[in-house]
Design a protein around this motif. Structure first.
Motif, short mmCIF file in Angstrom:
data_model
loop_
_atom_site.label_atom_id
_atom_site.label_comp_id
_atom_site.label_asym_id
_atom_site.label_seq_id
_atom_site.Cartn_x
_atom_site.Cartn_y
_atom_site.Cartn_z
N LEU A 172 -22.71 -41.64 -28.53
CA LEU A 172 -23.66 -40.76 -27.90
C LEU A 172 -23.55 -41.16 -26.45
O LEU A 172 -24.11 -40.69 -25.54
N ARG A 227 -26.96 -40.31 -24.18
CA ARG A 227 -28.17 -41.00 -24.75
C ARG A 227 -28.52 -42.04 -23.66
O ARG A 227 -27.96 -42.90 -23.26
N PRO A 256 -23.03 -48.80 -33.91
CA PRO A 256 -23.96 -47.43 -33.96
C PRO A 256 -24.55 -46.84 -32.64
O PRO A 256 -24.86 -47.58 -31.60
N ASN A 257 -24.50 -45.43 -32.56
CA ASN A 257 -25.10 -44.76 -31.40
C ASN A 257 -24.03 -44.82 -30.30
O ASN A 257 -24.49 -44.05 -29.31
N ASN A 291 -20.84 -45.58 -37.03
CA ASN A 291 -22.38 -45.70 -37.36
C ASN A 291 -22.70 -46.29 -38.57
O ASN A 291 -23.99 -46.28 -38.84
#
Length: 146
Positions: A13, A17, A9-10, A51
């Motif tokens: 980005l 991020r 997850p993430n 994710n």
């Protein structure tokens, strides 16, 4: 040799991020470099980011039939997912856990990894280079089970 690169997850980005922690390199950049490195060594790299924990588990299950190794950055699931550990325990090839940041210099909840209980190697704190080191390890090792 077939290798699965699984990002949690993430990580989609990356580059946007928290660049002070994760750097400015995007996941697409990392995947492109690793794919080229694998191809140059005569290996195939299957890249997947999700994710959704169930999708990650499904990908690990599918890898059981076709892959020699899994390189995984489980991201936050590192610290929470027994289900991910169970799926990895059913995989007989090499598993390398990668983290961009040095999780041991961060919040205390990040110091525990369920995935490490299965991993043949753990790389943390080397940024994007950690993925290249993981791939090099897998290629040299031959992907066999621990």
């Amino acid at each position: 040799m077939k290798i699965v690169l699984l990002n949690g997850p993430n990580l989609n980005l990356l580059g946007d991020r928290e660049p002070e922690i994760y750097g400015a390199t995007t996941l697409a950049d990392i995947e492109r470099r690793l794919t080229e490195q694998a191809r140059a060594e005569g290996a195939e790299l299957d890249c997947f980011q999700t994710n959704h924990e169930g999708e990650a588990i499904d990908r690990i299950h599918a890898a059981r039939r076709v892959a020699d190794a899994i390189i995984i950055n489980p991201a936050a699931w590192t610290h929470t997912s027994i289900a991910l550990l169970d799926a990895l325990n059913a995989f007989e090839g090499t598993v390398v856990e990668v983290h961009l940041s040095n999780v041991h210099k961060r919040e205390s909840f990040r110091h525990h990894s369920y995935v490490s209980l299965r991993a043949d190697g753990v790389i943390a704190g080397l940024g994007g280079h950690g993925y290249r080191a993981a791939l090099d390890f897998v290629l040299r090792r031959g992907g066999g089970a621990s």
